[in-house]
Design a protein around this motif. Structure first.
Motif, short mmCIF file in Angstrom:
data_model
loop_
_atom_site.label_atom_id
_atom_site.label_comp_id
_atom_site.label_asym_id
_atom_site.label_seq_id
_atom_site.Cartn_x
_atom_site.Cartn_y
_atom_site.Cartn_z
N GLN A 130 0.82 -1.21 0.00
CA GLN A 130 0.00 0.00 0.00
C GLN A 130 0.86 1.26 0.00
O GLN A 130 0.49 2.27 -0.58
CB GLN A 130 -0.93 0.01 1.22
CG GLN A 130 -1.97 -1.08 1.16
CD GLN A 130 -2.89 -1.07 2.36
OE1 GLN A 130 -3.29 -0.02 2.83
NE2 GLN A 130 -3.25 -2.23 2.85
N LEU A 131 2.03 1.16 0.67
CA LEU A 131 2.91 2.33 0.69
C LEU A 131 3.47 2.59 -0.71
O LEU A 131 3.52 3.73 -1.17
CB LEU A 131 4.04 2.14 1.70
CG LEU A 131 3.64 2.05 3.16
CD1 LEU A 131 4.88 1.97 4.04
CD2 LEU A 131 2.80 3.24 3.57
N SER A 132 3.89 1.50 -1.38
CA SER A 132 4.40 1.64 -2.75
C SER A 132 3.32 2.20 -3.65
O SER A 132 3.57 3.08 -4.47
CB SER A 132 4.82 0.28 -3.31
OG SER A 132 6.02 -0.12 -2.76
N ALA A 133 2.09 1.67 -3.48
CA ALA A 133 0.99 2.12 -4.31
C ALA A 133 0.79 3.62 -4.13
O ALA A 133 0.60 4.36 -5.10
CB ALA A 133 -0.28 1.37 -3.95
N MET A 134 0.88 4.05 -2.89
CA MET A 134 0.70 5.47 -2.62
C MET A 134 1.79 6.29 -3.28
O MET A 134 1.53 7.32 -3.89
CB MET A 134 0.75 5.65 -1.11
CG MET A 134 -0.09 6.77 -0.62
SD MET A 134 -0.26 6.66 1.14
CE MET A 134 -1.85 5.92 1.28
N GLU A 135 3.03 5.78 -3.17
CA GLU A 135 4.14 6.47 -3.81
C GLU A 135 3.92 6.58 -5.32
O GLU A 135 4.17 7.61 -5.92
CB GLU A 135 5.43 5.69 -3.55
CG GLU A 135 6.47 6.46 -2.80
CD GLU A 135 7.64 5.57 -2.46
OE1 GLU A 135 8.39 5.20 -3.38
OE2 GLU A 135 7.78 5.22 -1.28
N MET A 136 3.43 5.48 -5.89
CA MET A 136 3.21 5.50 -7.34
C MET A 136 2.05 6.41 -7.71
O MET A 136 1.92 6.81 -8.86
CB MET A 136 2.93 4.08 -7.85
CG MET A 136 4.17 3.24 -8.04
SD MET A 136 5.37 4.02 -9.12
CE MET A 136 4.44 4.09 -10.65
#
Lengths: 266, 161, 261
Positions: A130-136
């Motif tokens: 979810q953190l990566s998704a947010m970053e993306m």
């Protein structure tokens, strides 16, 4: 010979890793603090975290405060009365709660109740990408996830500590005055005469703010730094509780030295 | 969780927290008592202040009328100069005697004021002329033993000189 | 992407000199066995990692050279579908899709509502708007994540294993959705996957990656006719071939202490 060398190498590598982690934690702290405006701009997010860190810890904090106060009342009276100082029960209870037990015990409870939850939540968000998704999505997780949790904890902690102390004093009042029969006026009067808003109570508040920062920082850092697996998150949660508790006790000593030694009114 | 419910809870929590701080400040601590009341300062010199601490109470007839604000040593006279922060409601005559007293044998050390008969009152920044220093227990005991020793030499074989 | 190399650990590069071109408006698949660096390629494109050598360009911009603001501006035009959806578990489906819109625009609530419902409608889940991610099946979660990925009308969508762990029906649905959205919205799509059959049905071009290199590439028809041993192994699903069944190990006999005497 080689085993000694390997052992040394392992110790060295471990030390380097530990130092690097401290460095990363410091960098992380600065990054979180830099995101403060973002957290304040969207106060709604921080309010949510105050709810999770503060409101949900309310019951455990208040009940523990009440019991700690009641035990202090019993034990304190027991000892004080031997020296004919039963009248000082209010002073004893008030000072120990306001200066030490309130911030420290509330901090320890806060670390295990809210700190572990924060770590687990962020760790799981990392594990499920979810953190990566947010970053993306071009949203900085530090601003959206980490900073509100950090500030939520920093705001909630002093309030919890104050509630703990207040409940503790009330618990001691119940035991001391209602149960044992210390005079009502003596209890409050002596307490008021020797506990000062400045420095006793303010120092307690400062302590709880510092503890709140330490616990929240450790909690968000461990979550953010967790190894993205189930074991990684559980290990990080453990590290949060242990690390935050140790940090509270160590910081308490340091702060006590600074706060109460220089004033000459121990 | 609905936004408004959440806000309500956070509001309740924050209010309770601040109420607790106010409770600690007013009921447990003594913020209400002197801190915010109008006050004036007077000074007093003592040969020896004994165990007097900052913020120790200043009492007249057992009523707290002020607090010790600062303690310093006068480098010329080697006397302790104690500044007292007095409640403006209480005025004392110029010939007031300040003495350092102890409540009980081992209790807290405080300054006792015995009002005189002078009609002029102590103004802000004035200095109390008559003071009585702390009674230092060790000296007192030493004195007592010394007196004993000089009056009855036979019984002091084991006593210190 | 030209000659990009990357390794998490400099001694063990994950990618060695990948050359790849993704034309606008096409659906391109990157295929390869598990752990060969496919996801790493997507992270390079999204700027979450920087290549140690070579360049990564998106729409003419060199991704590794972008600063934080430039990178964030670029990412607003990139949608990404994560391996298991990566939906925010503390928000409803509606809020998940609304999230990027809320974060990057100042639209008022009624407009956001219309946009979100349109995106959800496109993936056939308008009725599930108020559910939470833990109430969704794997296929539905994937479709919600897809709706979220296209919420800001990106020009490029990256799919990380969109087919992993789905039943054949959901798999077909997601595959068709990817193709349809690509054509309807004029997006460019990059799919990282190991599902050959589904990709052969929907993509325009395929790259095969193995051990950090591109070993083969071509259109679906070329791939079907290919005689390249790696492609054959992959397409036919044979257990042994250029991609060895055994992880590199010591000789069998040695591990079991058997010694020829």
């Amino acid at each position: 010979m080689t085993s000694v060398a390997t052992g040394l190498r392992r110790v060295g590598a471990g030390t380097l890793r530990a130092i690097a982690r401290v460095g990363f934690a410091a960098r992380f702290f600065v990054a979180v603090v830099l995101q403060t405006p973002a957290a304040l701009r969207r106060i709604q997010l921080t309010a949510r975290e105050i709810y999770f860190a503060g409101v949900l810890s309310l019951v455990v904090i208040m009940v523990s405060g009440l019991f700690v106060g009641m035990v202090l009342g019993l034990q304190g009276y027991d000892v004080l009365v031997k020296y004919g100082a039963g009248d000082s029960l209010g002073i004893f209870v008030g000072l120990s709660l306001v200066r030490e037990l309130g911030p420290v015990v509330a901090g320890l409870l806060f670390a295990s109740r809210a700190g572990s939850a924060i770590t687990a939540e962020i760790g799981l968000m990392k594990t499920t990408e979810q953190l990566s998704a947010m970053e993306m999505m071009a949203v900085d997780p530090l601003a959206r996830i980490v900073a509100p949790r950090f500030w939520g904890g920093v705001i909630a902690m002093p309030l919890l500590a104050a509630l703990f102390s207040a409940m503790g004093v009330f618990g001691a009042y119940l035991v001391g005055v209602r149960l044992i029969g210390v005079d009502d006026g003596t209890f409050w009067g002596n307490m008021q005469a020797s506990i000062d808003f400045w420095p006793d109570i303010t120092n307690g508040i400062v302590k709880s703010i510092v503890f709140g920062m330490a616990v929240s920082l450790i909690a968000v850092f461990e979550g953010y730094d967790a190894h993205p697996t189930a074991e990684g998150v559980s290990a990080a949660t453990t590290r949060t509780v242990v690390g935050a508790s140790l940090a509270i006790l160590a910081l308490d000593f340091v702060l006590t030295v600074f706060m109460f030694r220089g004033l000459g009114n121990t | 969780m609905k936004r408004t419910t959440l806000d309500l809870w956070v509001g309740i929590f924050v209010t309770m927290g601040f109420a607790a701080i106010v409770f600690l400040a007013l009921k447990v601590g003594n913020l209400a008592s002197l801190e915010t009341r109008p006050s004036y300062r007077i000074e007093a010199e003592f040969d020896n202040i004994g165990g007097l601490k900052l913020r120790a109470p200043v009492k007249a007839a057992g009523v707290i009328v002020g607090r010790v604000e600062s303690i310093r040593l006068d480098p010329k006279t080697y006397e302790a100069v104690v500044t007292l922060r007095m409640d403006k409601d209480y005025q004392f005559s110029k010939d007031t005697i300040a003495s350092i007293l102890t409540s009980g044998l081992l209790g807290e050390v405080y300054i006792g004021l015995d009002a005189g008969g002078d009609t002029a009152m102590l103004a802000d920044g004035a200095r109390i002329a008559k003071t009585q220093s702390a009674i230092v227990l060790e000296k007192l005991i030493g004195q007592f033993l010394f007196d004993k020793a000089s009056s009855d030499p036979a019984s002091t074989s084991g006593a210190p000189k | 992407m030209a000659g990009a190399s990357f390794g998490y650990d400099p001694r063990r590069p994950v990618l060695r000199g990948i050359d790849m071109l993704v034309p606008r408006g096409r659906v391109v698949a990157i295929m390869g066995g598990s752990g060969c660096g496919k996801t790493t390629i997507l992270r390079l494109v999204g700027g979450q990692l920087r290549p140690q050598e070579g360049s990564v360009r998106v729409d003419g911009q060199s991704v590794p050279d972008l600063g934080r603001d430039g990178l964030f501006a670029l990412r607003r035009r990139i949608g990404m579908l994560f391996q298991f959806g990566a939906l925010f578990t503390d928000m409803s489906v509606y809020e998940n899709v609304a999230f990027p819109i809320r974060e990057h625009t100042d639209l008022d609530e009624s407009l956001i509502r219309d946009l979100v419902l349109m995106k959800l409608h496109a993936v056939g889940l308008r009725g599930a708007a108020q559910l939470y991610p833990n109430e969704l099946s794997g296929g539905m979660a994937r479709r919600v994540a897809l709706a979220r990925a296209i919420a800001l009308d990106p020009t490029l969508v990256l799919y990380d294993e969109p087919f992993a762990g789905l039943d054949p029906i959901s798999l077909g649905v997601v595959g068709q959705l990817i193709r349809q959205l690509n054509d309807a919205l004029g997006i460019t799509s990059v799919i990282v996957t190991h599902d050959v059959y589904e990709s052969l049905k929907i993509v325009d071009y395929l790259y095969f990656v193995s051990a950090g290199r591109i070993v083969a590439h071509g259109t679906p028809d070329e791939v079907r006719r290919s005689t390249d041993p790696f492609v054959r192994q992959f397409v036919d699903g044979e257990p042994d071939g250029p991609v060895a069944f055994h992880y590199p190990a010591r000789p069998y006999a040695e591990d079991f202490g058997i010694r020829a005497s």
